[in-house]
Design an enzyme around this catalytic site. Structure first.
Site, mmCIF file in Angstrom:
data_model
loop_
_atom_site.group_PDB
_atom_site.id
_atom_site.type_symbol
_atom_site.label_atom_id
_atom_site.label_comp_id
_atom_site.label_asym_id
_atom_site.label_seq_id
_atom_site.Cartn_x
_atom_site.Cartn_y
_atom_site.Cartn_z
ATOM 1 N N CYS A 267 -2.574 -6.153 -0.857
ATOM 2 C CA CYS A 267 -3.572 -6.427 -0.874
ATOM 3 C C CYS A 267 -4.442 -7.205 -2.553
ATOM 4 O O CYS A 267 -3.864 -6.567 -2.921
ATOM 5 C CB CYS A 267 -4.641 -4.654 -0.987
ATOM 6 S SG CYS A 267 -6.827 -4.901 -0.785
ATOM 7 N N GLU B 73 3.864 -4.021 7.843
ATOM 8 C CA GLU B 73 3.912 -2.633 9.060
ATOM 9 C C GLU B 73 2.791 -2.706 10.345
ATOM 10 O O GLU B 73 1.703 -3.019 9.977
ATOM 11 C CB GLU B 73 3.733 -1.168 7.875
ATOM 12 C CG GLU B 73 2.427 -1.465 7.257
ATOM 13 C CD GLU B 73 2.664 0.049 6.159
ATOM 14 O OE1 GLU B 73 3.682 0.569 6.014
ATOM 15 O OE2 GLU B 73 1.360 0.625 5.429
ATOM 16 N N CYS C 136 -3.880 4.130 -3.188
ATOM 17 C CA CYS C 136 -3.326 3.669 -2.076
ATOM 18 C C CYS C 136 -2.459 2.763 -2.278
ATOM 19 O O CYS C 136 -2.124 2.151 -4.025
ATOM 20 C CB CYS C 136 -4.297 2.261 -1.651
ATOM 21 S SG CYS C 136 -3.415 1.334 0.130
ATOM 22 N N CYS D 187 -2.508 1.228 14.983
ATOM 23 C CA CYS D 187 -3.173 1.008 13.419
ATOM 24 C C CYS D 187 -2.557 -0.741 12.970
ATOM 25 O O CYS D 187 -1.603 -0.584 12.624
ATOM 26 C CB CYS D 187 -2.861 1.668 12.627
ATOM 27 S SG CYS D 187 -2.826 1.203 10.738
ATOM 28 N N CYS E 86 -7.444 0.681 -5.032
ATOM 29 C CA CYS E 86 -8.061 1.505 -4.899
ATOM 30 C C CYS E 86 -6.424 2.352 -5.369
ATOM 31 O O CYS E 86 -6.183 2.356 -4.958
ATOM 32 C CB CYS E 86 -7.521 2.294 -3.351
ATOM 33 S SG CYS E 86 -9.390 1.340 -2.676
ATOM 34 N N CYS F 93 -0.166 4.271 4.400
ATOM 35 C CA CYS F 93 -0.418 3.028 3.943
ATOM 36 C C CYS F 93 0.543 2.332 2.767
ATOM 37 O O CYS F 93 -0.226 2.739 1.363
ATOM 38 C CB CYS F 93 -2.064 2.813 3.761
ATOM 39 S SG CYS F 93 -3.119 1.591 3.638
HETATM 40 N N1 SAH Z 1 -8.735 -2.195 3.663
HETATM 41 C C1 SAH Z 1 -9.206 -1.104 4.444
HETATM 42 C C2 SAH Z 1 -8.090 -0.542 5.083
HETATM 43 C C3 SAH Z 1 -6.882 -0.716 4.763
HETATM 44 S S1 SAH Z 1 -6.735 0.637 3.980
HETATM 45 C C4 SAH Z 1 -10.248 -0.190 3.420
HETATM 46 O O1 SAH Z 1 -9.247 0.238 2.642
HETATM 47 O O2 SAH Z 1 -10.940 0.853 4.577
HETATM 48 C C5 SAH Z 1 -7.207 2.217 5.678
HETATM 49 C C6 SAH Z 1 -7.641 3.355 5.343
HETATM 50 O O3 SAH Z 1 -6.754 4.137 4.827
HETATM 51 C C7 SAH Z 1 -8.784 3.222 4.477
HETATM 52 O O4 SAH Z 1 -9.476 4.681 4.585
HETATM 53 C C8 SAH Z 1 -7.152 3.906 2.241
HETATM 54 O O5 SAH Z 1 -8.293 4.899 2.460
HETATM 55 C C9 SAH Z 1 -6.081 4.759 3.611
HETATM 56 N N2 SAH Z 1 -5.586 5.242 2.505
HETATM 57 C C10 SAH Z 1 -4.676 4.708 1.997
HETATM 58 N N3 SAH Z 1 -4.019 5.055 1.226
HETATM 59 C C11 SAH Z 1 -3.944 6.107 1.676
HETATM 60 C C12 SAH Z 1 -3.152 7.336 1.581
HETATM 61 N N4 SAH Z 1 -1.892 7.566 0.021
HETATM 62 N N5 SAH Z 1 -3.503 8.371 1.439
HETATM 63 C C13 SAH Z 1 -4.452 8.568 2.840
HETATM 64 N N6 SAH Z 1 -4.882 7.824 2.902
HETATM 65 C C14 SAH Z 1 -4.445 6.869 2.703
HETATM 66 FE FE1 SF4 Z 2 -7.027 -2.617 -0.097
HETATM 67 FE FE2 SF4 Z 2 -5.637 0.142 -0.105
HETATM 68 FE FE3 SF4 Z 2 -7.732 -0.182 -1.230
HETATM 69 FE FE4 SF4 Z 2 -7.634 -0.425 1.401
HETATM 70 S S1 SF4 Z 2 -7.701 1.498 0.377
HETATM 71 S S2 SF4 Z 2 -8.804 -2.081 0.289
HETATM 72 S S3 SF4 Z 2 -5.306 -1.666 1.470
HETATM 73 S S4 SF4 Z 2 -6.093 -0.982 -1.858
#
Ligand code: SAH
Ligand code: SF4
Length: 393
Positions: free
Chosen positions: A136, A116, A143, A129, A140, A375
């Site tokens: 991944c 996406e 996410c 973005c 996290c 994300c």
């Molecule tokens: N993997 C990298 C980049 C992709 S995630 C990273 O973790 O930085 C990009 C951003 O979106 C990150 O700060 C992540 O923590 C945030 N993010 C992921 N899921 C989310 C959610 N459900 N609500 C808000 N932010 C989210």
């Molecule tokens: Fe991977 Fe989502 Fe964690 Fe970014 S926030 S490192 S995309 S699992």
């Protein structure tokens, strides 16, 4: 919300002719050599292609008026300028656009991978973005991408392809109606002014491809996005941070989300490998860091998890001395998550502590909520839709 495009999931075909769109100079040179362009012409031809593809957004070889007819014919026979295929395009009421894109299958892939890309227009900028991986490896807890296994790393051209496709769709090439008037699009007229690597995936786990792609994006004779307007976001792959600074030199964002190791271990599990102190040391030493080039710290607001005022104060203490911006991100919920977004009043109280410490307007307004522009969400939504379509049909 309007879904203006929605193609069914077909039996995937392997791409017949490879696309040149997204390739770097070395890739273009090899492609030209493979169709018999003589060595002494290669650099000149690469320069021509470069300008057509990246400065003017050409989508066909026919348009390339300064390339000889013969060479155009050979290019046409062997290659395309196709972008990733659009599965869905959603347009939010606030102008945010989100694309679910299908990439050509590589090797023995049974399914064509999907990623996406999101475009967020704001008053003073337009941010694209982009994704760096399909899925991944990290997990996290908040996410949704983290619940999807890593399928594979994106190739440099697939990363650049997202920028080309977005510029096509929003009419962000010189002359918009089509190439031909030459030259670069003036900065003031650009729609996509900024690129953030904040889509799917951990970009520092696909280091070389992301670096090569950003070199194409920043090339002054083509897409010409300044490195100060490209931001890589990482969950904290500490050993790669200095190397990224040296080899790519873009702006940096850190997905911090917690200021205590015992909590960050749970939210951002890579913290068990590279704890907060090591991450902060890498940030302090980031090449080129200054008050004009600050690191952005992202902090997702999770109700009763990381949103206490004690955490806000600890955040400010932790960042003392680092030229920093703080982005408080309201948690974007997804089906099945155990987390909730903090109450708005709590976000405001938290933001006030951060503001008092000198960080301006840190809350990132939720954009594109009606199209679930967070994300990992769209891909999952599309998979779900297909599952239910299968049940009905
Ligand atoms: N993997 C990298 C980049 C992709 S995630 C990273 O973790 O930085 C990009 C951003 O979106 C990150 O700060 C992540 O923590 C945030 N993010 C992921 N899921 C989310 C959610 N459900 N609500 C808000 N932010 C989210
Ligand atoms: Fe991977 Fe989502 Fe964690 Fe970014 S926030 S490192 S995309 S699992």
């Amino acid at each position: 919300m309007t879904a203006v495009l929605d193609t069914p999931a077909p039996e995937q075909q392997l791409a017949t002719k490879p696309s040149l769109a997204g390739l770097g100079r070395t890739g273009l040179k090899a492609a030209l050599a493979s169709i018999g362009v003589p060595d002494k012409q290669l650099n000149m031809r690469v320069g021509q292609l470069w300008s057509w593809i990246y400065a003017r957004g050409a989508t066909s070889f026919d348009a390339m008026s300064n390339v000889s007819k013969d060479v155009r014919g050979q290019l046409q026979a062997a290659f395309t300028l196709e972008r990733p295929e659009i599965v869905t395009e959603q347009v939010s009421t606030d102008g945010t656009r989100k694309w679910l894109l299908r990439l050509p299958r590589r090797g023995r892939e049974a399914r064509a991978p999907e990623i996406e890309t999101v475009y967020i227009p704001e008053a003073d900028r337009g941010t694209l973005c982009i994704s760096s991986q399909v899925g991944c490896t990290l997990t996290c807890s908040f996410c949704h991408t983290g619940t999807q296994k890593l399928v594979r790393n994106l190739q440099p051209e697939e990363i650049v392809g997202q920028i080309l496709l977005a510029r096509d769709r929003i009419g962000d090439w010189p002359g918009a109606a089509g190439p031909g008037d030459g030259g670069l699009i003036p900065d003031a007229d650009r729609k996509i002014t900024n690129v953030v690597l904040m889509g799917m995936g951990e970009p520092l786990y696909n280091f070389d491809n992301v670096r090569d792609a950003m070199a194409v994006a920043a090339d002054g004779d083509g897409l010409a996005l300044s490195k100060r307007r490209i931001t890589l976001s990482t969950s904290g792959v500490v050993p790669e941070i200095p190397r990224w600074g040296e080899e790519a030199g873009t702006m940096l964002a850190i997905s911090l989300h917690a200021v205590r190791d015992e909590l960050r271990d749970k939210l951002v599990p890579i913290n068990r490998k590279y704890p907060i102190a090591e991450l902060m040391a890498a940030c302090r030493n980031y090449p080129g860091l200054s008050n004009a080039r600050r690191i952005t710290f992202e902090y997702v607001m999770l109700k009763d998890v990381n949103d206490s005022l004690a955490d806000a104060k600890a955040l400010v203490r932790l960042l003392a001395g680092i030229p920093a911006k703080i982005n408080l991100i309201p948690f974007n919920p997804w089906p099945g998550t155990a987390h909730e977004c903090s109450d708005w009043e709590q976000i405001e109280r938290f933001a006030e502590v951060v503001n008092r410490a000198g960080y301006a307007s840190p809350v990132r307004t939720p954009r594109g909520r009606d199209i679930m522009a967070a994300c990992g969400q769209l891909k999952s939504e599309s998979l779900k839709l297909r599952a239910s379509q299968r049940t009905i049909g």
